[in-house]
Design an enzyme around this catalytic site. Structure first.
Site, PDB file in Angstrom:
ATOM      1  N   CYS B  87       0.843  -1.205   0.000  1.00 41.94           N
ATOM      2  CA  CYS B  87       0.000   0.000   0.000  1.00 41.94           C
ATOM      3  C   CYS B  87       0.882   1.261   0.000  1.00 41.94           C
ATOM      4  O   CYS B  87       1.412   1.625  -1.042  1.00 41.94           O
ATOM      5  CB  CYS B  87      -0.974  -0.045   1.175  1.00 41.94           C
ATOM      6  SG  CYS B  87      -2.239   1.218   1.098  1.00 41.94           S
ATOM      7  N   HIS B 184      -3.518  -5.325   1.773  1.00 43.99           N
ATOM      8  CA  HIS B 184      -2.780  -5.601   3.014  1.00 43.99           C
ATOM      9  C   HIS B 184      -2.801  -7.074   3.419  1.00 43.99           C
ATOM     10  O   HIS B 184      -3.668  -7.473   4.206  1.00 43.99           O
ATOM     11  CB  HIS B 184      -3.387  -4.783   4.157  1.00 43.99           C
ATOM     12  CG  HIS B 184      -3.213  -3.319   4.007  1.00 43.99           C
ATOM     13  ND1 HIS B 184      -2.054  -2.664   4.369  1.00 43.99           N
ATOM     14  CD2 HIS B 184      -4.041  -2.362   3.522  1.00 43.99           C
ATOM     15  CE1 HIS B 184      -2.178  -1.377   4.114  1.00 43.99           C
ATOM     16  NE2 HIS B 184      -3.365  -1.158   3.597  1.00 43.99           N
ATOM     17  N   GLU B 186      -0.923  -8.459   5.466  1.00 47.49           N
ATOM     18  CA  GLU B 186      -0.609  -8.563   6.904  1.00 47.49           C
ATOM     19  C   GLU B 186      -1.846  -8.405   7.785  1.00 47.49           C
ATOM     20  O   GLU B 186      -1.792  -8.692   8.974  1.00 47.49           O
ATOM     21  CB  GLU B 186       0.468  -7.537   7.283  1.00 47.49           C
ATOM     22  CG  GLU B 186      -0.004  -6.098   7.467  1.00 47.49           C
ATOM     23  CD  GLU B 186      -0.262  -5.343   6.148  1.00 47.49           C
ATOM     24  OE1 GLU B 186      -0.296  -5.980   5.081  1.00 47.49           O
ATOM     25  OE2 GLU B 186      -0.439  -4.114   6.211  1.00 47.49           O
TER      26      GLU B 186
END
Lengths: 322, 205
Positions: B87, B184, B186
């Site tokens: 991002c 994302h 994560e």
């Protein structure tokens, strides 16, 4: 790790939709809390117009918070403080690339609706404005836009999380330029977290149930919080922060980031100070960098500040007990 | 073979989540190595791989410029160190970026990934979304993409391989040692993408 899940069943804020022909879902806990995660280690600055918002962006603010008046002016003006003009919020949204937040009154469902329609990135249900409902906060699960709320104790923070807040800021006393209350409250929250963590670690469910009753929140939320030993959402410090050293100190107490209100744009050296506070927040672990940041500002130009003991209006008390 | 060291750029953003996803990837792959949060030039010099996490690209860029981190990261990437930008990290790696609404904004970029980025490409936070995407070129057929005020890639240079698209927008790319996603990984429990990055670092070591 801070858990991202935590949706309640059938939360109205989570919406299934489509982009072209592909199904998407919006307003989930992952997206709302995840947005707050992207702000970590950053500084959110209060602004009242485009010019201030651009100064904040250039200085390295992670987001700006739009108000009609800065908290210290709200304090001086008295009267009823409401959400900012939509025209100004939109103008700011069109002129900066970083996220834009705006405040609504505690419990004012329709000010929140208006901000949600305006498409601000986060809504702050804030004690800096005059509360609209003394008994209820907004039920934030009904919104697709994430919310941040203030808290000055663990119980208050968890009540807000249970209502759907995606982020917490530990309260200080807004508009005073006095960081004492912010320090007191983050230390208090940390101490309460340590207490319930040790209950969890010693498997004392009875004491945890007692805490849930005291906090007036569900047992599950207390247990989840006790297990991870921190707030289940991102937590920033706020209220009375005026210098780089203030910001660095709060970071060292375990805050995930900083909100600065009057501290920057009520100081006479706003541009330099904005940059200095960001530097100190980023490099709080390096004393030489914090010193360098502190050197960028001139104490003679700091917001004069107020002693909290002498205040007639304590904004921090608003909405605290419910 | 020596122990690999992967750094998470800890200037601003969701550092911890990437730290944990990378640790989990290493242990699942049985690769001997360490994961460290890095900020200073000295720390960056030691790395075999770097992850630039999600956050605000303007802040990560400006603060990396302050302590010389930006120059060091660029040097390391140009000499072959694998890097994974997520991002804001994807924006920071790019050669060129402009905001969908505001247009061109002065911001420090690493200028290594040969793409043009459109920031806030899918709209503001209320438009942020989760959707299934597929990254066949790296052998991941289905992945839960978490897009938060996400950018997209509007143009790619000739060396850039497109890993994933959402509708017509490019959301994941690879260029040699550079991996970048607009979403994302994560923030999900799926560590497959972090695993493929750890493998990339390990293979080069």
């Amino acid at each position: 790790m801070i858990p991202l899940s935590g949706d309640i069943p059938d939360s109205k804020g989570a919406i299934c939709g489509k982009i072209d022909s592909n199904p998407v879902v919006r307003g989930t806990s992952t997206l709302k809390r995840g947005f707050a995660h992207m702000l970590k280690n950053g500084v959110v600055m209060d602004v009242t117009n485009v010019e201030q918002a651009q100064i904040a962006e250039e200085a390295g603010a992670v987001s700006v918070m739009v108000l009609d008046k800065l908290p210290s002016d709200v304090r001086k003006a008295g009267g009823v403080a409401r959400t900012a003009s939509i025209r100004i919020i939109e103008e700011i949204m069109d002129n900066v690339t970083i996220p834009v937040m705006a405040k609504c009154r505690i419990g004012h469902m329709y000010e929140a609706n208006v901000l949600d329609e305006t498409n601000v990135d986060m809504i702050d249900e804030s004690e800096v404005l005059t509360p609209a409902d003394e008994y209820h906060h907004i039920w934030k699960w009904d919104f697709t836009t994430p919310f941040v709320n203030g808290a000055r104790s663990l119980g208050e923070a968890l009540r807000r999380v249970e209502e759907g807040a995606a982020m917490i800021r530990t309260k200080g006393e807004p508009g005073t330029g006095n960081v004492a209350e912010a320090i007191y409250h983050i230390k208090k929250v940390n101490e309460e977290l340590r207490t319930i963590k040790s209950m969890y670690d010693s498997d004392d469910k009875q004491e945890l149930v007692k805490m849930a009753r005291e906090f007036k929140v569900s047992y599950d939320l207390v247990e989840e919080t006790a297990k991870i030993g921190r707030l289940p959402v991102v937590n920033f410090a706020a209220g009375g922060i005026a210098t780089p050293a203030d910001a660095a100190y709060l970071m060292s107490l375990g805050c995930d980031g900083i909100f600065v209100g009057s501290g920057i744009f009520k100081a006479e050296d706003a541009q330099e100070r904005a940059r200095a506070v960001v530097l100190a927040t980023t490099f709080w672990e390096e004393p030489d960098k914090v010193k360098e940041a502190q050197k960028m500002i001139d104490e003679r130009q700091s917001l004069l500040g107020l002693d909290v003991k002498n205040l007639d209006l304590k904004m921090q008390e608003r909405g605290s007990t419910v | 073979m020596s122990k690999i060291q992967i750094g998470i750029l800890a200037v601003q953003g969701d550092v911890t989540e990437n730290f944990l996803a990378t640790m989990a990837s290493m242990s699942e792959l049985g690769i001997d190595g360490t994961v460290v949060q890095v900020k200073t030039i000295e720390q960056i010099s030691e790395l075999d791989g770097l992850i630039i996490p999600g956050g605000e690209s303007t802040v990560i860029g400006q603060m990396s410029l302050v302590n010389g981190g930006l120059k060091k990261i660029k040097e390391k990437i140009e000499s072959g160190m694998p890097v994974f930008g997520i991002c804001a990290g994807m924006i920071f790696l790019s050669k060129n970026s402009k905001d969908k609404v505001v247009g061109k904004v002065e911001q420090p970029l690493l200028d290594v990934l040969d793409v043009k980025i459109e920031r806030n490409s899918f709209g503001r936070q209320k438009d942020s979304f989760e959707a299934k995407i597929s990254m066949e070129p790296v052998g991941i057929s289905s992945f839960n993409g978490v897009f938060i005020r996400a950018p997209s890639v509007s143009e790619t240079g000739s060396d850039v391989e497109i890993l994933a698209k959402f509708n017509e927008k490019i959301v994941a790319v690879k260029q040699g040692n550079i991996l970048a996603t607009a979403f994302h990984p994560e923030l999900t429990r799926d560590i497959s993408l972090h695993k493929s990055f750890v493998k990339l670092v390990d293979n080069l070591n």
